[in-house]
Write a protein that holds these residues in place. Structure first.
Motif: not given
Ligand SMILES: Cc1ncc(COP(=O)(O)O)c(C=O)c1O
Length: 356
Positions: A168-195
Motif C-alpha cells: 500500500y505504501t507504493e500505491t500511496q507514493l505513486a498517487r502522491f508523485l502523480a498528484g504533484t508531478r506538474d508542480r515545482a513544489l517541495p514534497r514530503s511523504i516519509a515518516n520514520s518507517a518510510a524513510l
C-alpha cells in the motif's frame, strides 16, 4: 531525591538519531516531528537538542506558539492545521506554517487577514484522514494564490509504512508523485518507517518522529539493527522484596500464582506513572544487571517482578523499566500497544532529568 520514578532524557541520543536520519536520507531536508510534548520527552529539551534539524513539526497551535517562544529561527509546521478563524492571527504573528487539508480551511482564510501566511498543502493519498484528493492540487493552489498565501510544500501521510512488505505504501507514493508531478513544489511523504524502508519516499523533505526518540518504527527490525539509541530511560526503585510461597498469588485479581517459592521485588512504578496497566506477567524489566519479568497486575503505584534465586536484590535498588537494556518497543509489544503511546503517557509526577 524523593521521587522514585525518573525519566532520563538523553540529548546525545536525540542528536545521534537525527544523524541516523541524515545518513539515511542525505538529500532530504529534515522536519523533526516533536508534537505531543516531543513524544513525551519535553518539547523544549527536544527542540534544543534537535536544533540541527531544518524545521520542526507539531500538531497543535499552542505547542507551535510555545515552541516559537524559545526558537525564533526554525520553520514550524502545524501538522493538523487550524479549524477556527481565531487561529489565523497567531499563526501569522508567530510565523507558523499550517497544513491546509480541507476546503473549510480555505473558507476561513477567505474571510480573515491571511495574506502573507505560508502553508503546506496536504493530499490524501489513501490514509483517509486529512487531505485533499490528489487531483485537486491545482485548484487548491489557485485559491491560495488568489488570497496572497504562499504554498511552501505539499505533503501526504502513509498508512502502512511500518510494514516493509505492505504494497500500500507504493500505491500511496505513486498517487502522491502523480498528484504533484506538474508542480515545482517541495514534497514530503516519509515518516520514520518510510524513510528507513522505502527509499522512494525520501523526496525533498522527510518527517521523522519516533526514530528520533530511538524507537524502531519497523515491524521485525529492532533498534540495534537500525542503530538507534533510546532517548528516554525510565527507572524506579525496589521498595520491598518478598518471598512468595508456591501456589500463592501476587497482586489484584490474583492473575499470577507462584509455581514454586519465588522472591518478588515490589517496584515503585505503576499506571499512575504511565506504565501500561495491560503489561502482562513476563513483560521484561532490567534489575540487578539482568532481565527479569513482571508478575501479576500492574497497580497504580507499584508493579511486581520475579527475581532469580541467585540475584542480590535489595530495597533501594534501581530498576530500568525501559531504556538501553529493555527497549520501550518491547514493553509496548508485550502490553499490546506501541512505543509512541508509552512515551507520550509518562505521567507528570515522573521526574524528568536531562543529560547531554
Ligand atoms: C503527519 C505526520 N507526519 C509525520 C509523523 C511522524 O511519524 P513517525 O513518528 O512514525 O516517524 C507523524 C506522526 O504521527 C504525522 O502525523
Amino acid at each position: 531525591m524523593t521521587v522514585p520514578v525518573r525519566a532520563l532524557i538523553d540529548c546525545h541520543a536525540l542528536r545521534h538519531n537525527l544523524n541516523r536520519v541524515r545518513e539515511t536520507a542525505p538529500q532530504s531536508q529534515v522536519m523533526a516531528v516533536i508534537k505531543a510534548d516531543g513524544y513525551g520527552h519535553g518539547i523544549a529539551v527536544v527542540a534544543d537538542a534537535l536544533a540541527g534539524a531544518d524545521a520542526f513539526a507539531v500538531a497543535r497551535l499552542d505547542e507551535a506558539v510555545q515552541l516559537r517562544g524559545q526558537d525564533s529561527e526554525h520553520d514550524i509546521c502545524l501538522l493538523s492545521g487550524f479549524y477556527l478563524r481565531d487561529h489565523v492571527a497567531p499563526m501569522r504573528q508567530h510565523r507558523i506554517h499550517p497544513v491546509v487539508h480541507c476546503y473549510e480551511q480555505l473558507a476561513l482564510l477567505d474571510v480573515t487577514q491571511s495574506a502573507g501566511l505560508a502553508v503546506w498543502i496536504k493530499l490524501d493519498t489513501g490514509m483517509n484522514r486529512l487531505g485533499f484528493p490528489a487531483a485537486e492540487l491545482d485548484r487548491v493552489c489557485g485559491r491560495l494564490s488568489q488570497q496572497g498565501i504562499l504554498v511552501i510544500g505539499v505533503m501526504s501521510h502513509l498508512a502502512n509504512a511500518d510494514d516493509p512488505d505492505d504494497g500500500y505504501t507504493e500505491t500511496q507514493l505513486a498517487r502522491f508523485l502523480a498528484g504533484t508531478r506538474d508542480r515545482a513544489l517541495p514534497r514530503s511523504i516519509a515518516n520514520s518507517a518510510a524513510l528507513l524502508a522505502w527509499p522512494g519516499t525520501r523526496l525533498e523533505w522527510v518527517r521523522p518522529g519516533i526514530m528520533l526518540y530511538g524507537c524502531s518504527p519497523l515491524k521485525n527490525h529492532d533498534e540495534d539493527e537500525l542503530q538507534l539509541r533510546p532517548a528516554m530511560t525510565l527507572t524506579s526503585r525496589v521498595i520491598a522484596v518478598k518471598s512468595v510461597q508456591r501456589g500463592q498469588p501476587v497482586g489484584y485479581g490474583s492473575t499470577w500464582r507462584a509455581e514454586r517459592d519465588t522472591r518478588v521485588a515490589i517496584v515503585a512504578c505503576g499506571y499512575g506513572d504511565g506504565y501500561p496497566r495491560h503489561a502482562p506477567s513476563g513483560t521484561p524489566v532490567w534489575l540487578g544487571g539482568r532481565r527479569a519479568g513482571l508478575v501479576g497486575r500492574v497497580s497504580m503505584d507499584t508493579l511486581a517482578v520475579a527475581v532469580d534465586d541467585d540475584a542480590a536484590i535489595a530495597v533501594g535498588d534501581e530498576v530500568e523499566l525501559w531504556g538501553r537494556h529493555v527497549r520501550v518497543t518491547e514493553v509496548a509489544q508485550s502490553a499490546g500497544t506501541i512505543s509512541y503511546e508509552l512515551l507520550c503517557r509518562v505521567a507528570a509526577r515522573v521526574q524528568r532529568e536531562v543529560v547531554g
